[in-house]
Design a protein around this motif. Structure first.
Motif, PDB file in Angstrom:
ATOM      1  N   LEU A  33      22.721  45.143  76.414  1.00 38.40           N
ATOM      2  CA  LEU A  33      23.048  44.091  75.442  1.00 38.40           C
ATOM      3  C   LEU A  33      24.322  44.481  74.710  1.00 38.40           C
ATOM      4  CD1 LEU A  33      22.390  41.500  73.932  1.00 38.40           C
ATOM      5  CD2 LEU A  33      20.820  42.810  72.476  1.00 38.40           C
ATOM      6  N   GLY A  34      25.418  43.810  75.080  1.00 39.61           N
ATOM      7  CA  GLY A  34      26.717  44.119  74.494  1.00 39.61           C
ATOM      8  C   GLY A  34      27.668  44.695  75.528  1.00 39.61           C
ATOM      9  N   ALA A  35      28.926  44.275  75.485  1.00 43.74           N
ATOM     10  CA  ALA A  35      29.906  44.752  76.472  1.00 43.74           C
ATOM     11  C   ALA A  35      31.190  45.192  75.788  1.00 43.74           C
ATOM     12  CB  ALA A  35      30.188  43.668  77.515  1.00 43.74           C
ATOM     13  N   GLY A  36      31.028  45.985  74.744  1.00 50.70           N
ATOM     14  CA  GLY A  36      32.177  46.636  74.141  1.00 50.70           C
ATOM     15  C   GLY A  36      32.425  47.961  74.821  1.00 50.70           C
ATOM     16  N   LEU A  37      32.997  48.905  74.076  1.00 50.87           N
ATOM     17  CA  LEU A  37      33.312  50.210  74.650  1.00 50.87           C
ATOM     18  C   LEU A  37      32.071  50.881  75.225  1.00 50.87           C
ATOM     19  CD1 LEU A  37      35.673  52.833  73.147  1.00 50.87           C
ATOM     20  CD2 LEU A  37      33.409  53.526  73.891  1.00 50.87           C
ATOM     21  N   GLY A  38      30.970  50.904  74.451  1.00 48.45           N
ATOM     22  CA  GLY A  38      29.761  51.559  74.921  1.00 48.45           C
ATOM     23  C   GLY A  38      29.028  50.774  75.982  1.00 48.45           C
ATOM     24  N   GLY A  39      28.876  49.452  75.775  1.00 48.54           N
ATOM     25  CA  GLY A  39      28.088  48.642  76.686  1.00 48.54           C
ATOM     26  C   GLY A  39      28.676  48.542  78.076  1.00 48.54           C
ATOM     27  N   THR A  40      29.997  48.409  78.164  1.00 51.39           N
ATOM     28  CA  THR A  40      30.638  48.262  79.476  1.00 51.39           C
ATOM     29  C   THR A  40      30.456  49.517  80.317  1.00 51.39           C
ATOM     30  OG1 THR A  40      32.267  46.764  78.504  1.00 51.39           O
ATOM     31  CG2 THR A  40      32.781  47.688  80.656  1.00 51.39           C
ATOM     32  N   ILE A  41      30.771  50.677  79.737  1.00 51.25           N
ATOM     33  CA  ILE A  41      30.615  51.908  80.521  1.00 51.25           C
ATOM     34  C   ILE A  41      29.140  52.251  80.712  1.00 51.25           C
ATOM     35  CG2 ILE A  41      32.893  52.799  79.943  1.00 51.25           C
ATOM     36  CD1 ILE A  41      31.612  54.583  77.842  1.00 51.25           C
ATOM     37  N   MET A  42      28.280  51.775  79.796  1.00 51.47           N
ATOM     38  CA  MET A  42      26.835  51.952  79.980  1.00 51.47           C
ATOM     39  C   MET A  42      26.390  51.257  81.253  1.00 51.47           C
ATOM     40  SD  MET A  42      24.131  53.286  78.469  1.00 51.47           S
ATOM     41  CE  MET A  42      23.403  53.723  80.045  1.00 51.47           C
ATOM     42  N   ALA A  43      26.846  50.031  81.454  1.00 52.10           N
ATOM     43  CA  ALA A  43      26.484  49.286  82.663  1.00 52.10           C
ATOM     44  C   ALA A  43      26.978  50.000  83.913  1.00 52.10           C
ATOM     45  CB  ALA A  43      27.052  47.871  82.589  1.00 52.10           C
ATOM     46  N   TYR A  44      28.218  50.507  83.869  1.00 55.76           N
ATOM     47  CA  TYR A  44      28.763  51.220  85.025  1.00 55.76           C
ATOM     48  C   TYR A  44      27.923  52.451  85.352  1.00 55.76           C
ATOM     49  CZ  TYR A  44      33.157  48.587  84.200  1.00 55.76           C
ATOM     50  OH  TYR A  44      34.109  47.619  84.025  1.00 55.76           O
ATOM     51  N   GLU A  45      27.616  53.236  84.311  1.00 55.01           N
ATOM     52  CA  GLU A  45      26.941  54.517  84.566  1.00 55.01           C
ATOM     53  C   GLU A  45      25.491  54.329  84.987  1.00 55.01           C
ATOM     54  OE1 GLU A  45      27.502  57.915  82.209  1.00 55.01           O
ATOM     55  OE2 GLU A  45      29.559  57.419  81.630  1.00 55.01           O
ATOM     56  N   VAL A  46      24.779  53.369  84.404  1.00 52.83           N
ATOM     57  CA  VAL A  46      23.391  53.180  84.802  1.00 52.83           C
ATOM     58  C   VAL A  46      23.315  52.565  86.207  1.00 52.83           C
ATOM     59  CG1 VAL A  46      22.896  50.840  83.903  1.00 52.83           C
ATOM     60  CG2 VAL A  46      21.125  52.619  83.838  1.00 52.83           C
ATOM     61  N   ARG A  47      24.338  51.775  86.567  1.00 53.94           N
ATOM     62  CA  ARG A  47      24.386  51.241  87.932  1.00 53.94           C
ATOM     63  C   ARG A  47      24.541  52.379  88.948  1.00 53.94           C
ATOM     64  NH1 ARG A  47      22.282  47.368  90.513  1.00 53.94           N
ATOM     65  NH2 ARG A  47      21.345  49.351  91.117  1.00 53.94           N
ATOM     66  N   GLU A  48      25.352  53.350  88.631  1.00 52.22           N
ATOM     67  CA  GLU A  48      25.517  54.502  89.515  1.00 52.22           C
ATOM     68  C   GLU A  48      24.272  55.385  89.545  1.00 52.22           C
ATOM     69  OE1 GLU A  48      29.001  56.770  88.838  1.00 52.22           O
ATOM     70  OE2 GLU A  48      30.361  55.192  89.530  1.00 52.22           O
ATOM     71  N   GLU A  49      23.559  55.427  88.432  1.00 47.35           N
ATOM     72  CA  GLU A  49      22.380  56.281  88.316  1.00 47.35           C
ATOM     73  C   GLU A  49      21.206  55.754  89.139  1.00 47.35           C
ATOM     74  OE1 GLU A  49      20.068  59.459  87.148  1.00 47.35           O
ATOM     75  OE2 GLU A  49      22.176  59.177  86.589  1.00 47.35           O
ATOM     76  N   LEU A  50      21.112  54.432  89.293  1.00 51.01           N
ATOM     77  CA  LEU A  50      19.959  53.815  89.949  1.00 51.01           C
ATOM     78  C   LEU A  50      20.283  53.400  91.373  1.00 51.01           C
ATOM     79  CD1 LEU A  50      18.716  51.501  87.049  1.00 51.01           C
ATOM     80  CD2 LEU A  50      17.887  53.791  87.649  1.00 51.01           C
ATOM     81  N   SER A  51      19.308  53.452  92.213  1.00 59.60           N
ATOM     82  CA  SER A  51      19.489  52.983  93.598  1.00 59.60           C
ATOM     83  C   SER A  51      19.585  51.459  93.629  1.00 59.60           C
ATOM     84  CB  SER A  51      18.330  53.470  94.474  1.00 59.60           C
ATOM     85  OG  SER A  51      17.083  53.063  93.924  1.00 59.60           O
ATOM     86  N   LYS A  52      20.036  50.913  94.743  1.00 58.27           N
ATOM     87  CA  LYS A  52      20.401  49.507  94.836  1.00 58.27           C
ATOM     88  C   LYS A  52      19.234  48.537  94.665  1.00 58.27           C
ATOM     89  CE  LYS A  52      24.838  49.890  95.428  1.00 58.27           C
ATOM     90  NZ  LYS A  52      25.768  49.377  94.399  1.00 58.27           N
ATOM     91  N   GLU A  53      17.999  48.987  94.899  1.00 57.42           N
ATOM     92  CA  GLU A  53      16.886  48.049  94.746  1.00 57.42           C
ATOM     93  C   GLU A  53      16.624  47.696  93.289  1.00 57.42           C
ATOM     94  OE1 GLU A  53      14.678  52.102  95.192  1.00 57.42           O
ATOM     95  OE2 GLU A  53      16.500  51.129  95.952  1.00 57.42           O
ATOM     96  N   HIS A  54      17.202  48.463  92.360  1.00 54.46           N
ATOM     97  CA  HIS A  54      17.046  48.166  90.942  1.00 54.46           C
ATOM     98  C   HIS A  54      18.184  47.264  90.473  1.00 54.46           C
ATOM     99  CE1 HIS A  54      13.870  51.096  90.838  1.00 54.46           C
ATOM    100  NE2 HIS A  54      14.692  52.036  91.308  1.00 54.46           N
ATOM    101  N   LYS A  55      17.888  46.461  89.478  1.00 56.85           N
ATOM    102  CA  LYS A  55      18.838  45.451  89.006  1.00 56.85           C
ATOM    103  C   LYS A  55      19.430  45.864  87.655  1.00 56.85           C
ATOM    104  CE  LYS A  55      19.092  40.449  88.056  1.00 56.85           C
ATOM    105  NZ  LYS A  55      18.294  39.195  88.005  1.00 56.85           N
ATOM    106  N   VAL A  56      20.738  45.623  87.501  1.00 57.35           N
ATOM    107  CA  VAL A  56      21.424  45.898  86.240  1.00 57.35           C
ATOM    108  C   VAL A  56      22.116  44.620  85.780  1.00 57.35           C
ATOM    109  CG1 VAL A  56      23.215  47.239  85.061  1.00 57.35           C
ATOM    110  CG2 VAL A  56      21.782  48.329  86.810  1.00 57.35           C
ATOM    111  N   SER A  57      21.929  44.261  84.511  1.00 60.64           N
ATOM    112  CA  SER A  57      22.546  43.064  83.946  1.00 60.64           C
ATOM    113  C   SER A  57      23.183  43.403  82.601  1.00 60.64           C
ATOM    114  CB  SER A  57      21.522  41.943  83.750  1.00 60.64           C
ATOM    115  OG  SER A  57      20.915  41.575  84.969  1.00 60.64           O
ATOM    116  N   VAL A  58      24.166  42.596  82.234  1.00 57.66           N
ATOM    117  CA  VAL A  58      24.838  42.727  80.942  1.00 57.66           C
ATOM    118  C   VAL A  58      24.773  41.382  80.231  1.00 57.66           C
ATOM    119  CG1 VAL A  58      27.045  43.115  79.762  1.00 57.66           C
ATOM    120  CG2 VAL A  58      26.397  44.560  81.694  1.00 57.66           C
ATOM    121  N   VAL A  59      24.374  41.400  78.964  1.00 58.06           N
ATOM    122  CA  VAL A  59      24.372  40.210  78.118  1.00 58.06           C
ATOM    123  C   VAL A  59      25.426  40.406  77.039  1.00 58.06           C
ATOM    124  CG1 VAL A  59      23.054  38.802  76.499  1.00 58.06           C
ATOM    125  CG2 VAL A  59      21.932  39.733  78.535  1.00 58.06           C
ATOM    126  N   THR A  60      26.353  39.460  76.934  1.00 62.32           N
ATOM    127  CA  THR A  60      27.434  39.598  75.959  1.00 62.32           C
ATOM    128  C   THR A  60      27.963  38.228  75.580  1.00 62.32           C
ATOM    129  OG1 THR A  60      29.547  40.711  75.511  1.00 62.32           O
ATOM    130  CG2 THR A  60      29.237  39.807  77.723  1.00 62.32           C
TER     131      THR A  60
END
Length: 431
Positions: free
Chosen positions: A7-34
């Motif tokens: 929730l949020g796509a500022g400095l923390g939220g944007t890189i948070m989405a990138y890093e958690v996407r790399e951390e999880l395998s492809k069957e898991h879903k990552v979304s950003v709300v902003t």
């Protein structure tokens, strides 16, 4: 399959989405709300406010980047978090459900807490790029009709670096326009002393910043409580150590930029067990909320208690390096939980900052941020301006490319190297 929502796509939220996407395998879903579709590099806003940057130069369209990285983007913005239901109600009436949530909203700007404060009233701001654009229009009027200027941060503020930055950047812009002699400047701050920064100082920030203010002919008032800001007149009470009013000041101005206090955004405020009275998110050492263990938080919206009692309330800043540290720990911990393990990563919570003064600047490193510290260092020089320019390029490239390597960690290593070498070699071409 787990669904992780940021929730949020500022400095923390944007890189948070990138890093958690790399951390999880492809069957898991990552979304950003902003709110909206673009990321904006907030540290460049002081430059926008004097015309040294344009808005499009510091923004990134997140849609193609998120799509390339298999991250869903909900740009409607959040109306309300329903934590008991694991659901975010969006502004268009739809909802997004989650298994794990990372709150990285940044703050709401509490201009309304002081009469006359803010871009919709009588003072300017550099907290948002649109505010900086409005400040640029006010700056142009100042150039045409010079007069007194007031820069600073009000009671309850927790982000002081940009106030100092803007004071010196404005000084440089006025000198370039050859009208600095027509513009008396006053720095008004809730800090108990110049260079406190919400951190009880770092290294010799008190001496360095007092010296810079003197050398640039900028007067200052500390322990300042802004009572109200009328059009062209700021009413300030200077508070003594015992809490009494030491002096009152009626300060005329034709231009003023005052940083406000922060509070949590409306979408997450007043959720028992999740937020403190100011609406900031309560987290443990693993960035995890105790009541809602599926909820994590990173960035400015995290609740951190102040350093200690001061005559006028001041908050604790969250610098970029600290935020990146929170992000990496959170991504790791969510990955561990999804794989059925216990979270074990903790952010370092160190403070590393570059404060640009237009043609010079001050850098400081506090490790850890809260004293006593293993590293307590500050320095000044023209290299800080060059490093800030280079870092802007580096970080915007990181957002545009979707890379998740920690940019502030690189900055921290450069700064720590200065302590030993008394010099910096920041390669702008690599930025």
């Amino acid at each position: 399959m787990a669904h992780v929502v940021v929730l949020g796509a500022g400095l923390g939220g944007t890189i948070m989405a990138y890093e958690v996407r790399e951390e999880l395998s492809k069957e898991h879903k990552v979304s950003v709300v902003t709110n909206g579709t673009h990321y904006s590099f907030v540290p460049s806003n002081p430059w926008v406010a004097v015309g040294w940057r344009e808005k499009d130069a510091i923004e990134v369209d997140l849609r193609p980047v998120m799509q390339r990285r298999d991250i869903d983007l909900y740009s409607q913005g959040a109306k309300r978090l329903h934590a008991d239901e694991k659901r975010i109600e969006l502004n268009d009436g739809t909802s997004v459900e989650y298994d794990y949530l990372v709150i990285s909203t940044g703050p709401e700007l509490a201009f309304d807490e002081i009469e006359g404060l803010g871009p919709e009233a009588n003072t300017q701001s550099v907290c948002h790029v649109d505010h900086a654009i409005q400040a640029k229009a006010a700056f142009d009027k100042l150039l045409a009709n010079p007069g007194p200027v007031i820069i600073g941060a009000v009671q309850g503020a927790s982000c002081f670096g940009p106030a100092y930055e803007f004071a010196f950047i404005l000084d440089k812009a006025l000198r370039d326009a050859k009208i600095r002699d027509k513009v008396p400047m006053t720095f008004v701050t809730s800090e108990p002393y110049v260079g406190h920064l919400g951190l009880d100082g770092v290294g010799d920030t008190k001496g360095l910043l007092e010296s810079e203010l003197r050398n640039h002919h900028i007067k200052w008032i500390t322990n300042a409580k802004v009572d109200k800001a009328d059009e062209g007149m700021m009413h300030v009470s200077e508070i003594a150590e015992d809490g009494s009013v030491k002096a009152t000041h009626e300060l005329p101005f034709v231009f003023s930029m005052m940083l406000p206090a922060f509070r949590g955004v409306a979408a997450v405020r007043d959720i028992e067990g999740l937020t403190n009275p100011r609406g900031f998110i309560i987290v443990d050492d693993h960035q995890q909320n105790p009541k809602y263990p599926e909820i994590f938080s990173v960035g400015v919206c995290v609740a951190i208690p102040p350093m200690g009692k001061t005559p006028v309330p001041v908050g604790v800043p969250k610098t970029g390096f600290m935020i990146e540290s929170m992000v990496t720990a959170t991504a790791h911990n969510i990955g561990k939980i999804v794989r059925g393990e216990k979270p074990d990563a903790q952010g370092t919570w160190n403070a590393v900052c570059l404060a640009d003064f237009g043609d010079s600047g001050i850098a400081f490193v506090a490790q850890p941020q809260i004293p006593p510290r293993n590293v307590n260092w500050s320095s000044s020089g023209k290299w800080v301006h060059l490093a800030k320019v280079g870092f802007e390029k580096y970080f915007l490239h990181k957002i545009r490319s979707g890379k998740s390597e920690p940019a502030y960690e690189k900055l921290a290593m450069q700064a720590l190297g200065i302590q030993k070498l008394k010099e910096v070699r920041f390669d702008i071409e690599d930025a």
